[in-house]
Write a protein that holds these residues in place. Sequence first.
Motif, PDB file in Angstrom:
ATOM      1  N   TYR A  18      -7.973  -8.532   4.408  1.00 49.37           N
ATOM      2  CA  TYR A  18      -8.255  -7.643   5.536  1.00 49.37           C
ATOM      3  C   TYR A  18      -8.384  -6.194   5.072  1.00 49.37           C
ATOM      4  N   PRO A  19      -9.152  -5.379   5.795  1.00 53.11           N
ATOM      5  CA  PRO A  19      -9.487  -4.034   5.316  1.00 53.11           C
ATOM      6  C   PRO A  19      -8.366  -3.002   5.475  1.00 53.11           C
ATOM      7  N   ALA A  20      -8.553  -1.885   4.810  1.00 55.87           N
ATOM      8  CA  ALA A  20      -7.590  -0.788   4.903  1.00 55.87           C
ATOM      9  C   ALA A  20      -7.441  -0.297   6.336  1.00 55.87           C
ATOM     10  N   SER A  21      -8.487  -0.421   7.132  1.00 53.90           N
ATOM     11  CA  SER A  21      -8.402   0.008   8.539  1.00 53.90           C
ATOM     12  C   SER A  21      -7.334  -0.778   9.289  1.00 53.90           C
ATOM     13  N   ASP A  22      -7.202  -2.074   8.968  1.00 58.65           N
ATOM     14  CA  ASP A  22      -6.147  -2.874   9.596  1.00 58.65           C
ATOM     15  C   ASP A  22      -4.770  -2.405   9.158  1.00 58.65           C
ATOM     16  N   VAL A  23      -4.643  -2.037   7.888  1.00 61.51           N
ATOM     17  CA  VAL A  23      -3.364  -1.532   7.391  1.00 61.51           C
ATOM     18  C   VAL A  23      -2.988  -0.262   8.149  1.00 61.51           C
ATOM     19  N   ARG A  24      -3.971   0.580   8.408  1.00 62.47           N
ATOM     20  CA  ARG A  24      -3.700   1.815   9.153  1.00 62.47           C
ATOM     21  C   ARG A  24      -3.246   1.507  10.583  1.00 62.47           C
TER      22      ARG A  24
ATOM     23  N   ARG B 192      -0.716  -3.074 -15.251  1.00 63.11           N
ATOM     24  CA  ARG B 192      -0.773  -1.608 -15.218  1.00 63.11           C
ATOM     25  C   ARG B 192      -1.288  -1.114 -13.868  1.00 63.11           C
ATOM     26  N   SER B 193      -2.324  -1.763 -13.354  1.00 61.73           N
ATOM     27  CA  SER B 193      -2.863  -1.395 -12.054  1.00 61.73           C
ATOM     28  C   SER B 193      -1.842  -1.628 -10.940  1.00 61.73           C
ATOM     29  N   VAL B 194      -1.215  -2.797 -10.936  1.00 62.33           N
ATOM     30  CA  VAL B 194      -0.264  -3.154  -9.881  1.00 62.33           C
ATOM     31  C   VAL B 194       0.920  -2.191  -9.849  1.00 62.33           C
ATOM     32  N   VAL B 195       1.409  -1.813 -11.021  1.00 63.19           N
ATOM     33  CA  VAL B 195       2.545  -0.888 -11.081  1.00 63.19           C
ATOM     34  C   VAL B 195       2.182   0.480 -10.505  1.00 63.19           C
ATOM     35  N   GLY B 196       0.897   0.785 -10.447  1.00 62.42           N
ATOM     36  CA  GLY B 196       0.470   2.060  -9.882  1.00 62.42           C
ATOM     37  C   GLY B 196       0.703   2.203  -8.384  1.00 62.42           C
ATOM     38  N   TYR B 197       0.782   1.070  -7.670  1.00 64.23           N
ATOM     39  CA  TYR B 197       0.957   1.170  -6.216  1.00 64.23           C
ATOM     40  C   TYR B 197       2.092   0.301  -5.660  1.00 64.23           C
ATOM     41  N   ALA B 198       2.424  -0.782  -6.339  1.00 65.98           N
ATOM     42  CA  ALA B 198       3.426  -1.694  -5.781  1.00 65.98           C
ATOM     43  C   ALA B 198       4.831  -1.115  -5.901  1.00 65.98           C
TER      44      ALA B 198
ATOM     45  N   CYS C 234      -4.846   4.051   1.517  1.00 65.59           N
ATOM     46  CA  CYS C 234      -3.720   4.251   2.447  1.00 65.59           C
ATOM     47  C   CYS C 234      -2.575   5.017   1.792  1.00 65.59           C
ATOM     48  N   ALA C 235      -2.895   5.732   0.732  1.00 59.21           N
ATOM     49  CA  ALA C 235      -1.848   6.401  -0.052  1.00 59.21           C
ATOM     50  C   ALA C 235      -1.101   7.469   0.742  1.00 59.21           C
ATOM     51  N   ASP C 236      -1.712   7.957   1.825  1.00 58.40           N
ATOM     52  CA  ASP C 236      -1.066   8.995   2.630  1.00 58.40           C
ATOM     53  C   ASP C 236      -0.028   8.429   3.599  1.00 58.40           C
ATOM     54  N   LEU C 237       0.069   7.104   3.693  1.00 65.60           N
ATOM     55  CA  LEU C 237       0.988   6.472   4.644  1.00 65.60           C
ATOM     56  C   LEU C 237       2.306   6.120   3.963  1.00 65.60           C
ATOM     57  N   ASP C 238       3.395   6.157   4.731  1.00 69.02           N
ATOM     58  CA  ASP C 238       4.701   5.793   4.176  1.00 69.02           C
ATOM     59  C   ASP C 238       4.876   4.274   4.289  1.00 69.02           C
ATOM     60  N   LEU C 239       4.314   3.596   3.303  1.00 64.69           N
ATOM     61  CA  LEU C 239       4.344   2.140   3.256  1.00 64.69           C
ATOM     62  C   LEU C 239       5.004   1.662   1.978  1.00 64.69           C
ATOM     63  N   SER C 240       5.668   0.520   2.055  1.00 67.14           N
ATOM     64  CA  SER C 240       6.130  -0.175   0.857  1.00 67.14           C
ATOM     65  C   SER C 240       5.165  -1.317   0.597  1.00 67.14           C
ATOM     66  N   TRP C 241       4.578  -1.324  -0.602  1.00 72.05           N
ATOM     67  CA  TRP C 241       3.622  -2.360  -0.976  1.00 72.05           C
ATOM     68  C   TRP C 241       4.322  -3.416  -1.821  1.00 72.05           C
TER      69      TRP C 241
ATOM     70  N   GLU D 139       0.376   2.383  12.362  1.00 72.67           N
ATOM     71  CA  GLU D 139       0.505   3.037  13.677  1.00 72.67           C
ATOM     72  C   GLU D 139       1.376   2.208  14.622  1.00 72.67           C
ATOM     73  N   LEU D 140       1.367   0.896  14.416  1.00 72.09           N
ATOM     74  CA  LEU D 140       2.149  -0.011  15.267  1.00 72.09           C
ATOM     75  C   LEU D 140       3.572  -0.216  14.753  1.00 72.09           C
ATOM     76  N   GLY D 141       3.936   0.505  13.693  1.00 69.82           N
ATOM     77  CA  GLY D 141       5.317   0.485  13.227  1.00 69.82           C
ATOM     78  C   GLY D 141       5.606  -0.334  11.993  1.00 69.82           C
ATOM     79  N   VAL D 142       4.594  -0.997  11.442  1.00 73.60           N
ATOM     80  CA  VAL D 142       4.802  -1.791  10.226  1.00 73.60           C
ATOM     81  C   VAL D 142       4.988  -0.861   9.027  1.00 73.60           C
ATOM     82  N   ARG D 143       5.965  -1.159   8.190  1.00 72.08           N
ATOM     83  CA  ARG D 143       6.215  -0.326   7.014  1.00 72.08           C
ATOM     84  C   ARG D 143       6.175  -1.113   5.704  1.00 72.08           C
ATOM     85  N   HIS D 144       6.107  -2.439   5.784  1.00 76.98           N
ATOM     86  CA  HIS D 144       6.035  -3.270   4.584  1.00 76.98           C
ATOM     87  C   HIS D 144       4.785  -4.137   4.653  1.00 76.98           C
TER      88      HIS D 144
END
Length: 239
Positions: free
Chosen positions: A42-48, A92-98, A73-80, A52-57
Amino acid sequence: MTDRKSELAANLARVEERIAEACAAAGRARDEVTLIVVTKTYPASDVRFLHELGVRHVAENRDQDAAPKAAACADLDLSWHFVGQLQTNKVRSVVGYADVVQSVDRLKLVSALSAAAVKADRELGCLIQVALDAEAGGRGERGGVSPDGIEELAAAVDAAPGLRLGGLMTVAPLVGSYAGRQRAAFERLMDLSTALRATRPTANMVSAGMSGDLEEAVAAGATHVRVGTAVLGVRPKLG
């Protein structure tokens, strides 16, 4: 509210109700269970919208999809959370965001994650993926280490710079003695978690249960459930 956001809100409310009812039935407080929404395909728009609906993980299982989405979505306070089988060339890529890799299942992966985390100056949470269908010393069809391999991996994570042992994860087996017996599988994972916490009390995360069996996971004691389809809808077929 857009149609898609409304759809996600309604789905999320139904999942939230299921988790709350499962917690009540198990005599657990609702805040003992964290919902992780699996946003793969699913797209980044769904993550956004979900944010907005309160999901953080949120969770992903393929780096090629996850990396651009996390960047968008780097501007959002999310745990990936990364939940798929992970090849060392993607580390290396995964450690950059997860924030958490839930699918640690072999020593070579521990070494690669540690090296990448140190280089990126990050601390990465790690869950050992347990394959309840694996023969002793082997790995499961869907990744994961056999229960008798947990201690070796836990010790490796403990000793690895940049990594923090968070706990255990499993996917309900499709084959073997636990096939079709999700509750029994998740109870077995809880027993393994209890043994792990005897020497590592902070490794208290138990990730189990998905859209079809989250109730069984909550009843068994899971601290985190990974729900995709029930929130986002039936996934499009990947070519």
